[in-house]
Design a protein around this motif. Structure first.
Motif, PDB file in Angstrom:
ATOM      1  N   ALA A 287       0.527  -1.204   0.415  1.00  0.00           N
ATOM      2  CA  ALA A 287      -0.010  -0.158  -0.368  1.00  0.00           C
ATOM      3  C   ALA A 287       0.677   1.590  -0.151  1.00  0.00           C
ATOM      4  N   GLU A 288       2.501   1.110   0.600  1.00  0.00           N
ATOM      5  CA  GLU A 288       2.965   2.739   1.037  1.00  0.00           C
ATOM      6  C   GLU A 288       3.742   2.641  -0.819  1.00  0.00           C
ATOM      7  N   THR A 289       4.513   1.197  -0.679  1.00  0.00           N
ATOM      8  CA  THR A 289       4.315   1.904  -2.758  1.00  0.00           C
ATOM      9  C   THR A 289       3.625   2.223  -3.872  1.00  0.00           C
ATOM     10  N   ARG A 290       2.439   1.813  -2.976  1.00  0.00           N
ATOM     11  CA  ARG A 290       1.596   2.482  -4.703  1.00  0.00           C
ATOM     12  C   ARG A 290       1.574   3.657  -4.357  1.00  0.00           C
ATOM     13  N   SER A 291       1.154   3.962  -3.179  1.00  0.00           N
ATOM     14  CA  SER A 291       1.005   5.314  -2.763  1.00  0.00           C
ATOM     15  C   SER A 291       2.483   6.420  -3.268  1.00  0.00           C
ATOM     16  N   LEU A 292       3.555   6.073  -3.154  1.00  0.00           N
ATOM     17  CA  LEU A 292       4.903   6.603  -3.498  1.00  0.00           C
ATOM     18  C   LEU A 292       4.922   6.297  -5.206  1.00  0.00           C
ATOM     19  N   VAL A 293       4.519   5.797  -5.311  1.00  0.00           N
ATOM     20  CA  VAL A 293       4.141   5.684  -7.146  1.00  0.00           C
ATOM     21  C   VAL A 293       2.875   6.863  -7.819  1.00  0.00           C
ATOM     22  N   ARG A 294       2.210   6.558  -6.884  1.00  0.00           N
ATOM     23  CA  ARG A 294       1.323   7.164  -7.025  1.00  0.00           C
ATOM     24  C   ARG A 294       1.478   9.314  -7.448  1.00  0.00           C
ATOM     25  N   ALA A 295       2.385   9.287  -6.225  1.00  0.00           N
ATOM     26  CA  ALA A 295       3.452  10.548  -5.936  1.00  0.00           C
ATOM     27  C   ALA A 295       4.373  10.960  -7.128  1.00  0.00           C
ATOM     28  N   LYS A 296       4.982  10.350  -7.673  1.00  0.00           N
ATOM     29  CA  LYS A 296       6.091   9.848  -8.477  1.00  0.00           C
ATOM     30  C   LYS A 296       7.657   9.790  -7.172  1.00  0.00           C
ATOM     31  N   ARG A 297       7.529  10.089  -6.433  1.00  0.00           N
ATOM     32  CA  ARG A 297       8.486   9.703  -5.421  1.00  0.00           C
ATOM     33  C   ARG A 297       9.506   8.659  -5.326  1.00  0.00           C
ATOM     34  N   TRP A 298      10.131   9.046  -6.985  1.00  0.00           N
ATOM     35  CA  TRP A 298      11.555   7.837  -6.878  1.00  0.00           C
ATOM     36  C   TRP A 298      12.147   7.524  -6.086  1.00  0.00           C
ATOM     37  N   PRO A 299      12.924   8.838  -5.891  1.00  0.00           N
ATOM     38  CA  PRO A 299      14.045   8.596  -4.234  1.00  0.00           C
ATOM     39  C   PRO A 299      13.297   7.580  -3.495  1.00  0.00           C
ATOM     40  N   VAL A 300      13.139   8.161  -2.800  1.00  0.00           N
ATOM     41  CA  VAL A 300      12.020   7.624  -1.704  1.00  0.00           C
ATOM     42  C   VAL A 300      11.929   6.127  -1.834  1.00  0.00           C
ATOM     43  N   LEU A 301      11.517   5.777  -3.080  1.00  0.00           N
ATOM     44  CA  LEU A 301      11.115   4.207  -3.560  1.00  0.00           C
ATOM     45  C   LEU A 301      12.405   3.444  -3.686  1.00  0.00           C
ATOM     46  N   LEU A 302      13.336   4.037  -4.380  1.00  0.00           N
ATOM     47  CA  LEU A 302      15.494   3.480  -4.360  1.00  0.00           C
ATOM     48  C   LEU A 302      15.610   3.736  -3.411  1.00  0.00           C
ATOM     49  N   GLU A 303      15.067   4.704  -2.377  1.00  0.00           N
ATOM     50  CA  GLU A 303      15.461   4.081  -0.533  1.00  0.00           C
ATOM     51  C   GLU A 303      15.496   2.721   0.036  1.00  0.00           C
ATOM     52  N   ASN A 304      15.076   1.600  -1.037  1.00  0.00           N
ATOM     53  CA  ASN A 304      14.193   0.975  -0.227  1.00  0.00           C
ATOM     54  C   ASN A 304      14.184  -0.555  -1.529  1.00  0.00           C
ATOM     55  N   ASP A 305      14.522  -0.067  -2.166  1.00  0.00           N
ATOM     56  CA  ASP A 305      15.057  -0.904  -3.677  1.00  0.00           C
ATOM     57  C   ASP A 305      15.892  -2.642  -3.582  1.00  0.00           C
ATOM     58  N   GLN A 306      15.445  -3.453  -3.784  1.00  0.00           N
ATOM     59  CA  GLN A 306      16.499  -4.437  -3.386  1.00  0.00           C
ATOM     60  C   GLN A 306      17.675  -4.328  -3.509  1.00  0.00           C
ATOM     61  N   LEU A 307      17.623  -4.182  -5.002  1.00  0.00           N
ATOM     62  CA  LEU A 307      19.267  -4.870  -5.512  1.00  0.00           C
ATOM     63  C   LEU A 307      19.944  -3.806  -5.154  1.00  0.00           C
ATOM     64  N   LEU A 308      19.703  -1.910  -4.740  1.00  0.00           N
ATOM     65  CA  LEU A 308      20.732  -0.576  -4.322  1.00  0.00           C
ATOM     66  C   LEU A 308      20.523  -1.115  -2.908  1.00  0.00           C
ATOM     67  N   PHE A 309      20.595  -2.037  -2.540  1.00  0.00           N
ATOM     68  CA  PHE A 309      20.487  -2.322  -0.924  1.00  0.00           C
ATOM     69  C   PHE A 309      21.522  -3.999  -0.928  1.00  0.00           C
ATOM     70  N   GLU A 310      21.426  -4.276  -2.015  1.00  0.00           N
ATOM     71  CA  GLU A 310      22.334  -5.733  -2.164  1.00  0.00           C
ATOM     72  C   GLU A 310      23.899  -4.744  -2.249  1.00  0.00           C
ATOM     73  N   PHE A 311      23.353  -3.851  -3.480  1.00  0.00           N
ATOM     74  CA  PHE A 311      24.688  -3.072  -3.666  1.00  0.00           C
ATOM     75  C   PHE A 311      26.099  -2.482  -2.760  1.00  0.00           C
ATOM     76  N   SER A 312      25.015  -1.598  -1.726  1.00  0.00           N
ATOM     77  CA  SER A 312      25.793  -1.258  -0.428  1.00  0.00           C
ATOM     78  C   SER A 312      26.198  -2.410   0.047  1.00  0.00           C
ATOM     79  N   ARG A 313      25.433  -3.463   0.430  1.00  0.00           N
ATOM     80  CA  ARG A 313      26.040  -4.666   1.312  1.00  0.00           C
ATOM     81  C   ARG A 313      27.124  -5.488   0.707  1.00  0.00           C
TER      82      ARG A 313
END
Length: 404
Positions: A287-313
Motif C-alpha cells: 500500500a505504501e509503495t503504491r502511494s509513493l508511485v502515485r506521487a512519483k516519489r522515485w528517490p523514496v522508493l529507491l531508498e528501499n530498492d532491494q538491488l541497491l540494498f544488495e549493492f551497498s552490502r
C-alpha cells in the motif's frame, strides 16, 4: 545446490565501504544516487549521433571505441504480431549503433509443456526477423534500387557493409539472447560462444536462469548475460535471487580451443554486461509503495530498492555498476496500457502486485562507459523494456603485429 551454498560464503565488503543500511534511510539513497552521478555523469543523454567504431581514443591508434546498445524485455509470453515495429525500441530512427545485445524473458509462457518439452524456436525466429527488419530498414530504404546487391537472410539482416547481421542467438525455454553487429564488424569478431544455466524448478530447470553470449572483438573479450531470476515479493525471496546470481556466475563456462587462452568464466572477460528481469522488488508494504508511485516519489522508493540494498552490502555485486535510475518502475503494468495493473478493479488480489524496478542492466570492466539508461513505452506485456547505451574501448593489435 552445493554451489549455491558455497557461494554464500563469498560475501565481501560493500564496494570498499562496508556500510550498513537501515530501511528508509534517505542518507543512504542520496549517497547511492550521488555515487551514480559521479560514475556516470548526470543521467542519460539523448542519444549517440554517430558510429564510434574505428575512432581513435585520446590519439591512441590502437584503442578503438564502439557503441553498444543493450536492452532487456520481459515480453510476458506474448508472441509478437507480424507488424510489430521495433524501431522506437532499438532507436534506429535517430541513431545507429555498432552492436546490439537484446535479452528477452518469457518469449513463451512458462508452463510445464514449455519448460519440460522441446524448445519452440519458431517464436525466437520471429523475434529475430522483426529485429532484423527494424535494424536494416533504413539501410534498405537508403539503398533504393541497389538493395539487390545486398542479400537478405532468413533473420532479416542485410548482407553488406552497411547492414546488420545476427552474429549469435540462443534460447533456453523463455530466455532468449540475440546479438547483432554491423556486417563490416563481423570479420573482426571471433570466438562466439553461448552458455545456458537453468536455476528454476529443482534448481536446474530453465524457467529461470541465464543465457550468456561471449565473443572477442579485436583483442578485447565481451560477455553478455541475460538473466531471469527468482520471482516473488515475500520475505526471503531476495536471498533466492542472490543465490541465482551466485549460481550463474559460478556455473557458467565457455568452451575454447586449447591453443587460445580464452576467458572461461563470466568474470574473466574484459567487459561484462548483465541484464534481465532480475526481479528485485521494493521492501515496503504494498500500500505504501503504491502511494509513493502515485506521487512519483522515485528517490523514496529507491531508498528501499532491494538491488541497491544488495549493492551497498556487497552481496555478489562487488565490482558491478548501474546507471542512475530516473524512470518509473518497469513492472507490473496492465498489458496494452500505461496504467499499473493494481489500478484495475478487475485485477484479482493476488495479481495486484506493487510496482518495482525488476528490469535492470548492470556492467563491469575497464573501458566500458554507460552513456544512456532509460525505459521505453512498449505496452506489449506487463513489463517495460529497459535499454542502455555504452561506449566500449577495444584494444586492437597494432599494424605491425597484425601483419605478422
Amino acid at each position: 545446490m552445493n554451489a549455491r551454498s558455497c557461494m554464500l560464503l563469498l560475501n565481501k565488503e560493500a564496494m570498499g565501504e562496508n556500510r550498513k543500511i537501515t530501511r528508509g534511510s534517505r542518507l543512504v539513497t542520496n549517497k547511492l544516487l550521488h555515487r551514480c552521478q559521479q560514475l556516470h555523469g548526470h543521467g542519460s543523454v539523448s542519444g549517440v549521433s554517430e558510429t564510434l567504431g574505428k575512432r581513435p581514443l585520446n590519439g591512441n591508434k590502437d584503442t578503438l571505441v564502439y557503441s553498444v546498445f543493450a536492452s532487456t524485455w520481459n515480453v510476458g509470453g506474448v508472441t509478437p504480431s507480424d507488424g510489430l515495429d521495433l524501431e522506437d525500441w532499438l532507436d534506429t530512427r535517430a541513431n545507429a549503433y555498432d552492436i546490439y545485445v537484446l535479452g528477452f524473458q518469457e518469449i513463451v509462457p512458462l508452463n510445464a509443456r514449455n519448460v519440460l518439452g522441446p524448445r519452440k524456436s519458431r517464436v525466437s525466429a520471429k523475434w529475430n526477423s522483426l529485429i532484423g527488419e527494424a535494424l536494416n530498414r533504413r539501410c534498405r530504404e537508403e539503398g533504393g534500387a541497389n538493395t539487390n546487391s545486398s542479400a537478405k537472410d532468413d533473420e532479416g539482416s542485410v548482407e553488406g557493409s552497411q547492414g546488420f547481421r545476427c552474429i549469435r542467438s540462443k534460447q533456453m525455454v523463455g530466455i532468449f539472447t540475440s546479438v547483432w553487429a554491423r556486417s563490416s564488424l563481423r570479420p573482426l569478431i571471433r570466438h562466439l560462444d553461448a552458455s545456458c544455466i537453468g536455476s528454476g524448478i529443482m534448481g536446474c530447470l530453465g524457467n529461470k536462469g541465464s543465457v550468456s553470449i561471449r565473443f572477442v572483438l579485436h583483442d578485447t573479450s565481451f560477455c553478455f548475460v541475460c538473466c531471469h531470476l527468482a520471482s516473488g515479493g515475500k520475505q526471503g525471496d531476495v536471498l533466492l535471487r542472490n543465490l541465482d546470481v551466485a549460481d550463474i556466475l559460478a556455473r557458467t563456462r565457455f568452451p575454447g580451443p586449447a591453443a587460445h587462452e580464452l576467458p572461461e568464466k563470466i568474470l574473466d572477460h574484459d567487459q561484462v554486461v548483465l541484464l534481465g528481469d532480475l526481479n528485485y522488488r521494493i521492501s515496503l508494504e504494498e500500500a505504501e509503495t503504491r502511494s509513493l508511485v502515485r506521487a512519483k516519489r522515485w528517490p523514496v522508493l529507491l531508498e528501499n530498492d532491494q538491488l541497491l540494498f544488495e549493492f551497498s552490502r556487497g552481496r555478489h555485486f562487488e565490482g558491478w555498476q548501474e546507471g542512475l535510475i530516473t524512470f518509473s518502475p518497469t513492472y507490473k503494468y496492465q498489458p496494452n496500457s500505461d496504467q499499473y495493473h493494481w489500478c484495475f478493479d478487475s485485477a484479482g488480489s493476488d495479481k495486484k502486485r506493487a510496482p518495482a524496478w525488476c528490469d535492470r542492466i548492470l556492467w563491469r570492466g575497464k573501458g566500458l562507459k554507460q552513456v544512456q539508461y532509460e525505459t521505453c513505452s512498449y505496452r506489449l506485456s506487463d513489463h517495460r523494456p529497459v535499454r542502455a547505451v555504452f561506449h566500449a574501448e577495444c584494444d586492437a593489435l597494432s599494424e605491425a603485429v597484425s601483419h605478422k
